[in-house]
Design an enzyme around this catalytic site. Structure first.
Site, short mmCIF file in Angstrom:
data_model
loop_
_atom_site.label_atom_id
_atom_site.label_comp_id
_atom_site.label_asym_id
_atom_site.label_seq_id
_atom_site.Cartn_x
_atom_site.Cartn_y
_atom_site.Cartn_z
N ARG A 199 -7.85 -0.21 -6.29
CA ARG A 199 -8.00 0.74 -5.32
C ARG A 199 -7.91 1.91 -6.24
O ARG A 199 -7.15 2.21 -7.04
CB ARG A 199 -6.74 0.85 -4.46
CG ARG A 199 -6.72 -0.35 -3.63
CD ARG A 199 -5.78 -0.22 -2.48
NE ARG A 199 -6.30 0.63 -1.15
CZ ARG A 199 -5.49 1.31 -0.38
NH1 ARG A 199 -3.97 1.16 -0.42
NH2 ARG A 199 -5.82 1.96 0.43
N ARG A 202 0.76 -1.17 0.13
CA ARG A 202 0.00 -0.05 -0.02
C ARG A 202 0.89 1.24 -0.01
O ARG A 202 2.31 1.13 0.10
CB ARG A 202 -0.93 -0.12 1.26
CG ARG A 202 -0.59 -0.54 2.54
CD ARG A 202 0.69 -0.05 3.04
NE ARG A 202 0.36 1.28 3.21
CZ ARG A 202 1.40 2.06 3.45
NH1 ARG A 202 2.55 1.72 3.67
NH2 ARG A 202 1.11 3.24 3.94
N GLN A 260 -2.06 1.86 10.15
CA GLN A 260 -0.66 2.13 9.56
C GLN A 260 0.32 2.93 10.34
O GLN A 260 1.61 2.75 10.07
CB GLN A 260 -0.81 2.89 7.96
CG GLN A 260 -1.60 1.97 7.00
CD GLN A 260 -2.92 2.42 6.85
OE1 GLN A 260 -3.62 2.38 7.88
NE2 GLN A 260 -3.62 2.36 5.70
N ASN A 278 -5.55 12.26 0.98
CA ASN A 278 -4.69 11.46 1.75
C ASN A 278 -5.43 10.68 2.75
O ASN A 278 -6.54 10.74 2.99
CB ASN A 278 -3.51 12.27 2.62
CG ASN A 278 -2.13 11.52 3.04
OD1 ASN A 278 -1.81 10.74 2.27
ND2 ASN A 278 -2.05 11.71 4.37
N LYS A 279 -4.82 9.87 3.55
CA LYS A 279 -5.40 8.92 4.50
C LYS A 279 -6.48 9.78 5.55
O LYS A 279 -5.98 10.90 5.70
CB LYS A 279 -4.56 8.41 5.49
CG LYS A 279 -4.99 7.33 6.53
CD LYS A 279 -6.00 6.25 5.97
CE LYS A 279 -5.15 5.37 4.57
NZ LYS A 279 -6.09 4.61 3.98
N ALA A 337 0.72 5.10 -2.09
CA ALA A 337 0.48 5.47 -3.54
C ALA A 337 1.74 4.84 -4.38
O ALA A 337 1.57 4.07 -5.47
CB ALA A 337 0.36 6.93 -3.72
N ASP A 396 -2.28 10.66 -1.56
CA ASP A 396 -2.38 9.51 -2.68
C ASP A 396 -2.76 10.14 -4.13
O ASP A 396 -2.83 9.40 -5.01
CB ASP A 396 -3.46 8.68 -1.99
CG ASP A 396 -3.01 7.82 -0.75
OD1 ASP A 396 -2.88 8.97 0.08
OD2 ASP A 396 -2.71 6.75 -1.01
C1 LIG Z 1 3.55 7.94 -0.06
S1 LIG Z 1 1.80 7.43 -0.29
C2 LIG Z 1 1.38 7.12 1.56
C3 LIG Z 1 -0.39 7.48 1.58
O1 LIG Z 1 -0.93 6.39 1.09
C4 LIG Z 1 -1.41 5.75 2.47
O2 LIG Z 1 -2.77 5.27 2.23
P1 LIG Z 1 -2.77 3.46 2.08
O3 LIG Z 1 -2.13 3.08 3.23
O4 LIG Z 1 -4.20 3.29 2.36
O5 LIG Z 1 -2.26 3.08 0.96
C5 LIG Z 1 -1.68 6.82 3.23
O6 LIG Z 1 -2.59 7.82 2.58
C6 LIG Z 1 -0.45 7.55 3.11
O7 LIG Z 1 -0.14 9.03 3.23
#
Ligand SMILES: CSC[C@H]1O[C@H](OP(=O)(O)O)[C@H](O)[C@@H]1O
EC number: 5.3.1.23
Length: 359
Positions: free
Chosen positions: A90, A53, A202, A253-254, A55, A243
């Site tokens: 996704r 996971r 995360q 973003n998250k 981006a 993202d």
């Molecule tokens: C450098 S991209 C990181 C970004 O991705 C995460 O989402 P996910 O863990 O659901 O893929 C999160 O938004 C992070 O900031």
């Protein structure tokens, strides 16, 4: 980055030359398990299940997914199917579309019998380019942390980050954490407030794991703590990942990032977003058009953790009859973002700011 002194990337070419290997991030921080991807479906599952996971890493995995697909069917139809299967994993991280576009542009002109080798070569190149871009993000962002260290006359610089935008979210180095690693390695005294980042944690499971492995001082906090820390003057700056960032500077973003940006604005705390060019969506001018992934409600109503005997279990934390909504991302308007830390430098969060670096 290193784990127990051994260098790792998050994804790499398998020893047989026709597979990809990944760190299964659903097993961290309790176990380091390497998974081999041999088929398009395995690559797609790795993305949708969040074994990988982040981006840039989603993009890199999709690139290898296309290469694995070419082994099965290198025709134009096979290439189109690979893109459809991977694009459906996704919806929010634009790096996925960026990587698929890159792979199609590279493979379309090639004869079918040259596409397997061509795809693995381009996938490896995308990974190497991501590592270099993130390393440069670290270099450019380090200066921002250094400025705070100078202002504080060498006292510890406290940085808040959300979710995981470290090397585990990219191929290596990370985006938001890259400046922190660079500053730490230069001897600047830093401390990181790590948002646990519900519902998949995360931050608590991945960011804390990364920072601990590198020796960076950090403190895990509940997601709702950041505003209090900022009011108390305990946060010098925020650095988060993204993202998808639109051409006008809006940031997906998250989930929870927007609330941190509001708290930062209200307390006069700098709020930086770190990203490589592959995370910019030039086709959108308004963050409200970014597709927001909704994931299974069980991620909200259940938690996964390790028991004292080392066994990892998932348990319910809510009444079975209760409904739950699981929005995986939110959008922070550009007006709340102090600036972007990119591989080409630091720039204002605006179309003009991005165009300065990328036109
Ligand atoms: C450098 S991209 C990181 C970004 O991705 C995460 O989402 P996910 O863990 O659901 O893929 C999160 O938004 C992070 O900031």
């Amino acid at each position: 980055m290193n784990i127990d002194g051994k260098p790792y990337r998050t994804i790499w070419l398998g020893s047989d030359g026709v597979s990809a290997e990944i760190i299964d991030q659903t097993k961290l921080p309790f176990a380091l398990e390497i998974v081999t991807l041999r088929t398009l479906e395995e690559a797609a599952h790795a993305i949708s299940s969040m074994q990988v996971r982040g981006a840039p890493l989603i993009g890199a995995t999709a690139a290898y997914g296309v290469a694995l697909a070419m082994r099965e069917d290198a025709s134009d139809a096979g290439l189109a199917r690979a893109c459809d299967v991977l694009a459906a994993t996704r919806p929010t991280a634009v790096n996925l579309r960026w990587a698929l576009d890159e792979m199609v542009a590279h493979l379309q002109p090639l004869p079918a019998d040259a596409r397997v080798a061509g795809a693995f070569a381009r996938a490896a190149e995308i990974c190497d380019q991501d590592v270099e871009a993130c390393r440069k993000i670290g270099e450019h962002g380090m200066g921002l942390i250094e400025a705070h260290a100078e202002r504080k006359k060498g006292e510890t610089v406290n940085i808040l980050t959300h979710c995981n935008a470290g090397w585990l979210a990219t191929v290596d180095w990370g985006t938001a954490l890259a400046p922190i690693y660079k500053a730490f390695d230069k001897g600047i005294s830093v401390h990181v407030w790590v948002d646990e980042t519900r519902p998949r944690n995360q931050g608590a499971s991945l960011t804390a794991f990364e920072l601990g492995a590198h020796g960076v001082p950090h403190t895990i906090v509940a997601d709702n703590t950041g505003g209090h820390l900022m009011q108390a003057g305990l946060v010098d700056l925020c650095i988060v990942g993204t993202d998808r960032t639109t051409a006008n500077g809006d940031v997906a973003n998250k989930i929870g990032t927007y609330l941190k940006a509001l708290a930062a604005k209200d307390n006069g705390v700098q709020f930086f977003v770190a990203l490589p060019h592959s995370t910019i969506d030039w086709t959108l001018d308004d963050g409200r058009e970014i597709p927001i992934e909704q994931r299974d409600a069980s991620e909200v109503t259940h938690m996964t953790g390790q028991l004292p005997d080392g066994k990892v279990e998932t348990v319910a934390i809510a009444p079975p009859a209760s409904r739950a909504a699981n929005y995986a991302f939110d959008v922070t308007p550009a007006r709340l973002v102090t600036g972007f830390i990119t591989e080409r430098g630091v720039t204002p969060a605006s179309r003009e700011g991005l165009s300065l670096l990328y036109s």
